[in-house]
Write an enzyme that holds these catalytic residues in place. Structure first.
Site, PDB file in Angstrom:
ATOM      1  N   ASN A  14      41.137  44.649 -68.299  1.00  0.00           N
ATOM      2  CA  ASN A  14      41.619  46.116 -67.993  1.00  0.00           C
ATOM      3  C   ASN A  14      41.998  46.592 -69.116  1.00  0.00           C
ATOM      4  OD1 ASN A  14      42.664  48.627 -67.064  1.00  0.00           O
ATOM      5  ND2 ASN A  14      43.936  47.643 -65.771  1.00  0.00           N
ATOM      6  N   TRP A  15      41.332  47.413 -69.680  1.00  0.00           N
ATOM      7  CA  TRP A  15      42.002  47.925 -71.091  1.00  0.00           C
ATOM      8  C   TRP A  15      43.048  48.977 -71.027  1.00  0.00           C
ATOM      9  CZ3 TRP A  15      36.578  47.801 -74.201  1.00  0.00           C
ATOM     10  CH2 TRP A  15      36.351  46.313 -74.385  1.00  0.00           C
ATOM     11  N   LYS A  16      43.169  49.598 -70.001  1.00  0.00           N
ATOM     12  CA  LYS A  16      43.989  50.574 -69.679  1.00  0.00           C
ATOM     13  C   LYS A  16      43.732  51.758 -70.771  1.00  0.00           C
ATOM     14  CE  LYS A  16      47.032  47.396 -67.681  1.00  0.00           C
ATOM     15  NZ  LYS A  16      48.306  46.567 -67.338  1.00  0.00           N
ATOM     16  N   GLU A 173      47.514  41.646 -57.504  1.00  0.00           N
ATOM     17  CA  GLU A 173      48.661  41.644 -58.944  1.00  0.00           C
ATOM     18  C   GLU A 173      50.149  42.136 -58.246  1.00  0.00           C
ATOM     19  OE1 GLU A 173      46.013  42.893 -62.176  1.00  0.00           O
ATOM     20  OE2 GLU A 173      46.229  44.683 -61.260  1.00  0.00           O
ATOM     21  N   GLY A 179      52.376  43.179 -67.074  1.00  0.00           N
ATOM     22  CA  GLY A 179      52.836  43.674 -68.213  1.00  0.00           C
ATOM     23  C   GLY A 179      54.135  42.978 -68.451  1.00  0.00           C
ATOM     24  N   SER A 217      49.987  39.324 -66.185  1.00  0.00           N
ATOM     25  CA  SER A 217      50.438  38.403 -67.269  1.00  0.00           C
ATOM     26  C   SER A 217      49.744  37.037 -67.467  1.00  0.00           C
ATOM     27  CB  SER A 217      51.976  38.099 -67.173  1.00  0.00           C
ATOM     28  OG  SER A 217      52.729  39.309 -67.324  1.00  0.00           O
ATOM     29  N   GLY A 238      45.003  42.277 -68.169  1.00  0.00           N
ATOM     30  CA  GLY A 238      45.484  43.617 -69.053  1.00  0.00           C
ATOM     31  C   GLY A 238      45.629  43.112 -70.504  1.00  0.00           C
ATOM     32  N   GLY A 239      46.914  42.893 -70.742  1.00  0.00           N
ATOM     33  CA  GLY A 239      47.197  42.680 -72.231  1.00  0.00           C
ATOM     34  C   GLY A 239      46.460  41.777 -72.971  1.00  0.00           C
TER      35      GLY A 239
HETATM   36  P1  PGA Z   1      48.693  42.208 -67.666  1.00  0.00           P
HETATM   37  O1  PGA Z   1      48.058  43.484 -66.768  1.00  0.00           O
HETATM   38  O2  PGA Z   1      47.731  41.306 -67.779  1.00  0.00           O
HETATM   39  O3  PGA Z   1      48.827  43.019 -68.857  1.00  0.00           O
HETATM   40  O4  PGA Z   1      49.645  41.764 -66.896  1.00  0.00           O
HETATM   41  C1  PGA Z   1      47.336  43.103 -65.600  1.00  0.00           C
HETATM   42  C2  PGA Z   1      46.701  44.209 -65.077  1.00  0.00           C
HETATM   43  O5  PGA Z   1      47.503  45.280 -65.163  1.00  0.00           O
HETATM   44  O6  PGA Z   1      45.652  44.438 -64.337  1.00  0.00           O
END
Ligand code: PGA
Length: 256
Positions: A14-16, A173, A179, A217, A238-239
């Site tokens: 998920n590149w947001k 999640e 994050g 995370s 995400g990250g």
């Molecule tokens: P994260 O994000 O890996 O940066 O915690 C996960 C997500 O929001 O899907």
């Protein structure tokens, strides 16, 4: 299109609101090289809306699936700022994230709205990665599954009559793990995934696979113990999905 992919792990990025058009295209092309050698895993990515068309173009003919970070429940009309399923399908987008905690908390998308988006998308032919999860106070007060079930059950009810639960992927999640660098313990993940699996079994036949991903995370340092858990079919990342050097090791772990 169906989300049922046999027993392959789904490693979804998920590149947001990161990576513009050029950067998305470039990362997609590097991932393309990686995807050819995968046997046990699939790569799904959700770039920003602006980069979707260029990304699907860059990945044409590859096994990588491109998804939108949200989708409108309605087919067309006066819905400023929204994107329809037909628009996404026109540019070869095959899935959408729905109900991400950032949508629920920062943009006040209610349970009903998230269910409507997911149901509308599935009805019109997209696969949906439906995100559910509890806040820290909800976890601490012992209401994790109550919260997750309140988010998920209305969607399962809505889908139960037409067999389209096959187009669903669930991402568990915990909001407090997104994050933050605070990953849930393997016991917490195992317990919630088992509970979600049990809830799903009330709506599916034993042959129906609804993958349940973990997100929050996820990195190469913690993923091996997470993917080894029963009822964990991959990750929503995400990250660590924004850099090839951080994402590729997750695929390596998934392939073990
Ligand atoms: P994260 O994000 O890996 O940066 O915690 C996960 C997500 O929001 O899907």
């Amino acid at each position: 299109m169906t989300a049922q992919t046999g027993k392959k792990n789904i490693i979804a990025g998920n590149w947001k609101m990161n990576l513009g058009l050029k950067a998305s295209e470039a990362l997609a092309l590097t991932l393309r090289g990686l995807s050819d050698n995968l046997k046990k895993s699939e790569i799904w990515i959700a770039p920003s809306a602006i980069a979707l068309a260029a990304t699907t173009q860059a990945l044409k003919g590859s096994a990588i699936r491109v998804g939108s970070q949200n989708v409108c429940a309605q087919k067309a009309g006066a819905f400023t700022g929204e994107v329809s399923v037909a628009m996404l399908q026109e540019i070869a987008v095959s899935f959408a994230l729905v109900g991400h905690s950032e949508r629920r908390s920062l943009y006040a998308e209610s349970i009903d709205q998230c269910v409507a988006r997911a149901f509308g998308a599935i009805e019109q032919g997209l696969d949906v990665v439906f995100c559910v999860g509890e806040s820290l106070s909800e976890r601490e007060s012992g209401s994790t599954f109550e919260v997750v079930s309140a988010q998920l059950k209305p969607l399962l009810e809505a889908l139960k009559n037409n067999g389209s639960v096959r187009s669903l992927v669930i991402a568990y999640e915990p909001v407090w793990a997104i994050g933050t660098g605070k990953v849930a313990t393997t016991e917490q993940i195992a317990e919630t995934h088992r509970d979600i699996h049990q809830l799903l079994s009330q709506y599916t036949t034993p042959e129906t696979v609804v993958p349940i991903l973990y997100g929050g995370s996820v990195t190469a340092d913690n993923f091996a113990s997470i993917i080894a858990l029963e009822h964990v079919s991959g990750a929503l990342v995400g990250g660590a999905s924004l850099l090839y050097e951080k994402f590729a090791p997750l695929l390596e772990i998934s392939e073990l």
